[in-house]
Design a protein around this motif. Structure first.
Motif, PDB file in Angstrom:
ATOM      1  N   LEU A 123      13.872  54.653  53.941  1.00  0.00           N
ATOM      2  CA  LEU A 123      13.445  56.045  53.776  1.00  0.00           C
ATOM      3  C   LEU A 123      12.140  56.317  54.516  1.00  0.00           C
ATOM      4  N   GLN A 124      11.245  55.312  54.577  1.00  0.00           N
ATOM      5  CA  GLN A 124       9.977  55.542  55.289  1.00  0.00           C
ATOM      6  C   GLN A 124      10.242  55.868  56.768  1.00  0.00           C
ATOM      7  N   GLN A 125      11.217  55.182  57.367  1.00  0.00           N
ATOM      8  CA  GLN A 125      11.583  55.496  58.759  1.00  0.00           C
ATOM      9  C   GLN A 125      11.974  56.964  58.909  1.00  0.00           C
ATOM     10  N   VAL A 126      12.731  57.462  57.952  1.00  0.00           N
ATOM     11  CA  VAL A 126      13.181  58.863  58.009  1.00  0.00           C
ATOM     12  C   VAL A 126      11.994  59.804  57.864  1.00  0.00           C
ATOM     13  N   LEU A 127      11.122  59.509  56.915  1.00  0.00           N
ATOM     14  CA  LEU A 127       9.958  60.366  56.689  1.00  0.00           C
ATOM     15  C   LEU A 127       9.027  60.363  57.895  1.00  0.00           C
ATOM     16  N   MET A 143      16.565  50.631  44.054  1.00  0.00           N
ATOM     17  CA  MET A 143      15.112  50.559  44.013  1.00  0.00           C
ATOM     18  C   MET A 143      14.626  52.005  43.842  1.00  0.00           C
ATOM     19  N   ALA A 144      13.317  52.203  43.782  1.00  0.00           N
ATOM     20  CA  ALA A 144      12.805  53.564  43.905  1.00  0.00           C
ATOM     21  C   ALA A 144      13.290  54.099  45.254  1.00  0.00           C
ATOM     22  N   PRO A 145      13.549  55.406  45.368  1.00  0.00           N
ATOM     23  CA  PRO A 145      13.983  55.933  46.672  1.00  0.00           C
ATOM     24  C   PRO A 145      13.037  55.492  47.799  1.00  0.00           C
ATOM     25  N   LEU A 146      11.743  55.512  47.529  1.00  0.00           N
ATOM     26  CA  LEU A 146      10.746  54.960  48.462  1.00  0.00           C
ATOM     27  C   LEU A 146      10.067  53.799  47.739  1.00  0.00           C
ATOM     28  N   PRO A 147      10.502  52.562  47.999  1.00  0.00           N
ATOM     29  CA  PRO A 147      10.044  51.435  47.165  1.00  0.00           C
ATOM     30  C   PRO A 147       8.569  51.070  47.364  1.00  0.00           C
ATOM     31  N   ARG A 148       8.049  51.340  48.572  1.00  0.00           N
ATOM     32  CA  ARG A 148       6.617  51.131  48.825  1.00  0.00           C
ATOM     33  C   ARG A 148       6.093  52.409  49.453  1.00  0.00           C
ATOM     34  N   ALA A 149       5.010  52.944  48.907  1.00  0.00           N
ATOM     35  CA  ALA A 149       4.456  54.182  49.451  1.00  0.00           C
ATOM     36  C   ALA A 149       2.987  53.978  49.789  1.00  0.00           C
ATOM     37  N   TYR A 150       2.539  54.622  50.867  1.00  0.00           N
ATOM     38  CA  TYR A 150       1.138  54.519  51.278  1.00  0.00           C
ATOM     39  C   TYR A 150       0.236  55.388  50.407  1.00  0.00           C
ATOM     40  N   LEU A 182      -2.963  63.624  54.596  1.00  0.00           N
ATOM     41  CA  LEU A 182      -1.940  62.885  53.855  1.00  0.00           C
ATOM     42  C   LEU A 182      -0.825  62.534  54.830  1.00  0.00           C
ATOM     43  N   GLY A 183      -0.408  61.287  54.824  1.00  0.00           N
ATOM     44  CA  GLY A 183       0.612  60.863  55.768  1.00  0.00           C
ATOM     45  C   GLY A 183       2.026  61.034  55.224  1.00  0.00           C
ATOM     46  N   ALA A 184       2.990  61.012  56.120  1.00  0.00           N
ATOM     47  CA  ALA A 184       4.401  61.097  55.737  1.00  0.00           C
ATOM     48  C   ALA A 184       4.724  59.994  54.741  1.00  0.00           C
ATOM     49  N   GLY A 185       5.410  60.368  53.668  1.00  0.00           N
ATOM     50  CA  GLY A 185       5.763  59.382  52.653  1.00  0.00           C
ATOM     51  C   GLY A 185       4.765  59.301  51.518  1.00  0.00           C
ATOM     52  N   SER A 186       3.855  60.265  51.435  1.00  0.00           N
ATOM     53  CA  SER A 186       2.951  60.325  50.289  1.00  0.00           C
ATOM     54  C   SER A 186       3.726  60.844  49.074  1.00  0.00           C
TER      55      SER A 186
END
Lengths: 327, 327
Positions: free
Chosen positions: B35-39, B73-80, B255-259
């Motif tokens: 998902l991070q790639q998509v964001l 997993m969480a939709p975004l398992p690791r977030a910045y 704020l970066g993509a994926g926040s």
């Protein structure tokens, strides 16, 4: 080995291996593109990078090129965890004394730590954009570590084994916004917004024996507008070592590979060594003269932070940045 | 469209597109793995995922398979970036009244927000490991958004345009550790350690018109040990909308993509709707009877959180998790 990340218009940049003397570099292409990839798979990838590092240091790397710190992002440009602790007690004691504030409970037993966001970490020469000079822009020059995986409940001594890399950091603090945020009680979101990192992150063996059980026995050279303001020892007066900071952080949750943890402003009990945050200078002025006379940073002000080994060589390269108003 | 991430033993899992009725799914392989790639590249990748979503919903996707939330997993398992705000004022008012605490300054003008770490976000059915029952384990069932890039200084209305996806979240709070951390003044590191997210994250158009200028007009169904404890409206009493929460967060930094930003515990002025955090129930008991009688969560306790649309269908799937002692 020493690792850096060059800007390439992508979000995570391009991973480099840098020579010990910081003169030359080599892309890590073929091993990994980004530092997070390496941290995610350290045992497999770090030996390959170490081999490349050895070739580079012995002058045998085929496609080496001159290393330019100005082209660097932070070694890890986006991190899933960035927190910094008050490991140097003399810094906090001075601030508290000057503010006539009571020391927080457990002050000498547990490090105070600020949870920050790691989504937008600045490179060593990136400008620091601040909306207003009235916010009281300050620096906190410090040592930082990048970790591997640490399970929940890891103890301080075991946490030391999870440290992969060392860097320098400057946490930008907007001092005039801090009292209000502290009074509201939910932590410092707006008053500790940005942080910058040294050109390279290094493995523990690159410190020439200065890494000693979670503390880094090097001198931090800090200049503000070209004037040396700090020449502090980053090891001796560190009350809580990095294992203790990490254990504090992962007490109730695991820490993932690529977590960055900073020491807080380096500070020595001996005030003649100077300072790594203007707030500390102002605190000492307040204690001595009843009021602070040193101003905070203005647009155009510069900060330079560097650590030198016993041989006089720069270990991490220099953070060398300017404060800027938003465009 | 609806997006989920299946466990595959990697840190970021495998991205899926999930059908509107949550019955079937399709790997996004060929478009993106995570998902991070998509964001990071939303404008290019999201139309491709939307096409796949349309095929899936019309029964034309060739390699569709039954969707199993327990594998998520969480939709975004690791977030910045993972922060949550006190957007529902009635929640905080009740807690403050019961504690006989003064309301923080600017309480009704600026949302209180907690900065947390996003390196280890839990999936909807993952167990929540807590070291001790004495810590007072509580939940905060809430709505959360995932953003694109927001420049420093983005205003609330403009920030709404940066919202990419919606989810449900449960912030785990260790209530008995919170007063001490609040008193120390550096934010909640140990008392707000973990958060879990719904099986799918959805685009705004998937809410059946329930997304209204930064608020989500859906009913949050919250059950504790199988007993319904909350049936709250997630929109009407949200004092600060998501644009305001985001603007508060990016006042002094981008704020970066994926926040990921959460609303804080959903709460209604009308107490008969129930609660989304035990602390609020205990506060009301304290105000009514002079003391709290409801206990916090124990090992083995379960929590289920789900939002249903006007058609009665689950929008995000359910967070369905148990509290566990560390192995």
């Amino acid at each position: 080995m020493k690792l850096a990340t060059y800007k390439d218009a992508s979000r995570d940049g391009q991973l480099l291996v840098v020579s010990r003397d910081l003169s030359s570099a080599h892309y890590a292409t073929g091993i990994a593109n980004t530092l997070q990839q390496v941290l995610d798979d350290w045992r497999f990838m770090s030996p390959q990078l170490a081999d490349l590092s050895e070739q580079l240091n012995s002058g045998k790397a085929r496609h080496a090129f001159p290393f330019e710190p100005a082209r660097c992002m932070a070694p890890l440009p986006r991190a899933y965890q960035w927190a910094s602790g008050g490991a140097f007690i003399s810094h906090l004691e001075r601030l508290n004394q000057a503010a006539e504030a009571k020391l927080p409970r457990n002050f000498y037993a547990e490090p105070l730590m600020h949870q920050s966001a790691g989504g937008h970490l600045l490179g060593p020469c990136d400008e620091v954009e601040v909306a207003s000079e009235a916010f009281g822009t300050d620096f906190e020059a410090q040592i930082a570590v990048i970790t591997g995986d640490l399970p929940m409940g890891t103890k301080p001594e075991a946490a030391l084994d999870g440290i992969r890399l060392l860097m320098l950091a400057n946490q930008v603090v907007l001092r005039q916004l801090m009292p209000d945020e502290l009074a509201r009680g939910a932590g410092c979101l707006q008053s500790r917004p940005l942080a910058a990192f040294s050109p390279v992150a290094v493995t523990l063996d690159e410190t020439g024996g200065a890494w000693r059980e979670g503390r880094l026995d090097l001198t931090l050279h800090t200049s503000w507008n070209g004037r040396k303001v700090g020449l502090c020892d980053a090891g001796s007066d560190m009350t809580f070592h990095f294992g203790q900071l990490l254990a504090q952080l992962c007490k109730n949750r695991p820490l993932g590979a690529g977590s960055i943890v900073g020491s807080g402003a380096v500070s020595n009990a001996d005030w003649s060594r100077g300072y790594n945050s203007i707030a500390e200078k102002r605190a000492v002025e307040t204690l001595d003269n009843g009021k602070a006379s040193t101003r905070f940073m203005k647009f155009g002000d510069s900060l330079c932070v560097e650590a030198k080994g016993k041989n006089g060589q720069s270990v991490f390269g220099a953070i060398d940045q300017k404060i800027a108003s938003p465009e």
